[in-house]
Design a protein around this motif. Structure first.
Motif, PDB file in Angstrom:
ATOM      1  N   VAL A   1       0.866  -1.177   0.000  1.00 35.24           N
ATOM      2  CA  VAL A   1       0.000   0.000   0.000  1.00 35.24           C
ATOM      3  C   VAL A   1       0.900   1.223   0.000  1.00 35.24           C
ATOM      4  CG1 VAL A   1      -1.761   1.288   1.253  1.00 35.24           C
ATOM      5  CG2 VAL A   1      -1.785  -1.209   1.287  1.00 35.24           C
ATOM      6  N   PRO A   2       0.708   2.173  -0.932  1.00 31.44           N
ATOM      7  CA  PRO A   2       1.581   3.348  -1.001  1.00 31.44           C
ATOM      8  C   PRO A   2       1.670   4.078   0.331  1.00 31.44           C
ATOM      9  CG  PRO A   2       0.110   3.280  -2.885  1.00 31.44           C
ATOM     10  CD  PRO A   2      -0.353   2.211  -1.955  1.00 31.44           C
ATOM     11  N   ALA A   3       2.877   4.127   0.905  1.00 27.54           N
ATOM     12  CA  ALA A   3       3.064   4.743   2.225  1.00 27.54           C
ATOM     13  C   ALA A   3       3.008   6.264   2.167  1.00 27.54           C
ATOM     14  CB  ALA A   3       4.394   4.300   2.825  1.00 27.54           C
ATOM     15  N   ASP A   4       3.060   6.832   0.948  1.00 28.06           N
ATOM     16  CA  ASP A   4       3.036   8.281   0.835  1.00 28.06           C
ATOM     17  C   ASP A   4       1.657   8.807   0.434  1.00 28.06           C
ATOM     18  OD1 ASP A   4       3.098   7.138  -1.629  1.00 28.06           O
ATOM     19  OD2 ASP A   4       4.495   8.577  -2.527  1.00 28.06           O
ATOM     20  N   GLY A   5       0.673   7.920   0.322  1.00 27.19           N
ATOM     21  CA  GLY A   5      -0.679   8.318  -0.025  1.00 27.19           C
ATOM     22  C   GLY A   5      -1.517   8.522   1.213  1.00 27.19           C
TER      23      GLY A   5
ATOM     24  N   GLY B   1      -0.643   6.182   4.023  1.00 29.90           N
ATOM     25  CA  GLY B   1       0.562   6.572   4.741  1.00 29.90           C
ATOM     26  C   GLY B   1       0.294   7.713   5.706  1.00 29.90           C
ATOM     27  N   TRP B   2      -0.487   8.707   5.246  1.00 28.54           N
ATOM     28  CA  TRP B   2      -0.838   9.843   6.097  1.00 28.54           C
ATOM     29  C   TRP B   2      -1.666   9.381   7.295  1.00 28.54           C
ATOM     30  CZ3 TRP B   2      -5.822  12.746   5.920  1.00 28.54           C
ATOM     31  CH2 TRP B   2      -5.795  13.855   6.775  1.00 28.54           C
ATOM     32  N   ALA B   3      -2.664   8.512   7.035  1.00 20.79           N
ATOM     33  CA  ALA B   3      -3.507   8.002   8.111  1.00 20.79           C
ATOM     34  C   ALA B   3      -2.677   7.187   9.104  1.00 20.79           C
ATOM     35  CB  ALA B   3      -4.631   7.140   7.531  1.00 20.79           C
TER      36      ALA B   3
ATOM     37  N   LEU C   1     -10.438  11.800  14.218  1.00 20.44           N
ATOM     38  CA  LEU C   1     -10.275  13.010  13.418  1.00 20.44           C
ATOM     39  C   LEU C   1     -10.341  12.694  11.928  1.00 20.44           C
ATOM     40  CD1 LEU C   1      -9.575  16.018  13.075  1.00 20.44           C
ATOM     41  CD2 LEU C   1      -7.154  15.387  13.280  1.00 20.44           C
ATOM     42  N   LEU C   2      -9.720  11.601  11.525  1.00 18.44           N
ATOM     43  CA  LEU C   2      -9.728  11.197  10.118  1.00 18.44           C
ATOM     44  C   LEU C   2     -11.152  10.907   9.641  1.00 18.44           C
ATOM     45  CD1 LEU C   2      -6.600   8.872  10.087  1.00 18.44           C
ATOM     46  CD2 LEU C   2      -6.845  11.006   8.807  1.00 18.44           C
TER      47      LEU C   2
ATOM     48  N   ILE D   1      -9.383   4.093   6.081  1.00 22.03           N
ATOM     49  CA  ILE D   1      -9.147   4.536   7.455  1.00 22.03           C
ATOM     50  C   ILE D   1      -9.645   3.512   8.485  1.00 22.03           C
ATOM     51  CG2 ILE D   1      -9.662   6.338   9.143  1.00 22.03           C
ATOM     52  CD1 ILE D   1     -10.041   8.228   6.669  1.00 22.03           C
ATOM     53  N   LEU D   2     -10.855   2.994   8.287  1.00 24.57           N
ATOM     54  CA  LEU D   2     -11.438   2.095   9.285  1.00 24.57           C
ATOM     55  C   LEU D   2     -10.721   0.742   9.379  1.00 24.57           C
ATOM     56  CD1 LEU D   2     -15.213   2.950   8.748  1.00 24.57           C
ATOM     57  CD2 LEU D   2     -13.793   3.542  10.723  1.00 24.57           C
ATOM     58  N   PRO D   3     -10.453   0.062   8.250  1.00 23.65           N
ATOM     59  CA  PRO D   3      -9.692  -1.196   8.357  1.00 23.65           C
ATOM     60  C   PRO D   3      -8.292  -0.976   8.935  1.00 23.65           C
ATOM     61  CG  PRO D   3     -10.782  -1.072   6.240  1.00 23.65           C
ATOM     62  CD  PRO D   3     -10.922   0.284   6.875  1.00 23.65           C
TER      63      PRO D   3
END
Length: 225
Positions: free
Chosen positions: A12-16, A19-21, A35-36, A51-53
């Motif tokens: 999974v792209p860590a910079d997408g 990654g932010w989440a 917050l997310l 976000i949830l998984p």
């Protein structure tokens, strides 16, 4: 093992967004996930199916408890939905009619029918809408416009959000480092919903154009006679 490393290993792209989440949940914990989800309600392009998984996976790693994961994400959903509800209330019925009357291809009678439908089915729409991608956010606005009782809106939103959050958080918890699989399936559902909405709008617009053409022809014929 840090979550960011596991996210990278899961392809999974860590910079997408993931990654932010991941960074936010790592640093802030449950409140970060809340917050997310609040932001996801206000800005639907932020996907709850990521976000949830991911929050559930975080709980599986022992970073937060399952209770914290469900509590904070549900609180975030309610806060985000409540903000949209108040936007709807601030817009108000009169402003909605003012805008509607100036839009092409629509009739005031259509809005009146929609209002009548919401008065009759609004509670079900708010409750089940919390479990439907895209509509999760949108349904809060008409609830505010129609001034659904605040306690009713909050109750329906809380339980509807809790069900949706529990399904996705538990999926991430059980799937472990394969949590991102959830995004694939829910993403497909989101695309289906979007296609259905687009098709419905197109059918509506075409029907309006044809209706206007037919009315124009019959009016011209009447005048000629």
């Amino acid at each position: 093992m840090q979550l960011s490393i596991v996210v990278a290993q899961a392809d999974v792209p860590a910079d997408g967004i993931a990654g932010w989440a991941t960074d936010l949940i790592e640093k802030v914990g449950g409140p970060g996930a809340g917050l997310l989800i609040a932001l996801e309600n206000l800005f639907p392009p932020l996907p709850s199916e990521v976000i949830l998984p991911l929050t559930g996976f975080t709980a599986g790693q022992g970073k937060i408890t399952l209770f914290e994961a469900l509590f904070w994400t549900t609180l975030g959903a309610v806060v985000g939905a409540f903000a949209l509800y108040w936007i709807g209330r601030l817009i108000g019925r009169e402003r909605m009619y003012w805008v509607w009357e100036r839009m092409p291809l629509v009739k005031v009678s259509d809005l009146e029918k929609t209002e009548a439908w919401f008065v009759k089915h609004g509670t079900k729409a708010v409750f089940f809408g919390r479990m439907v991608p895209i509509f999760r956010s949108l349904i809060s606005v008409p609830a505010g416009v129609e001034k659904m009782p605040m306690h009713t809106f909050l109750l329906l939103t809380t339980f509807g959000s809790l069900i949706w959050n529990t399904i996705l958080v538990m999926a991430g918890y059980w799937l472990g480092d394969q949590w991102h699989i959830v995004e694939t399936y829910v993403g497909v559902l989101s695309k289906i919903v979007l296609v259905v909405v687009v098709v419905a709008v197109l059918v509506y617009v075409v029907a309006r154009f044809r209706g206007r053409g037919g009315n124009g022809a019959s009016t011209a014929k009447h005048r000629a006679s």
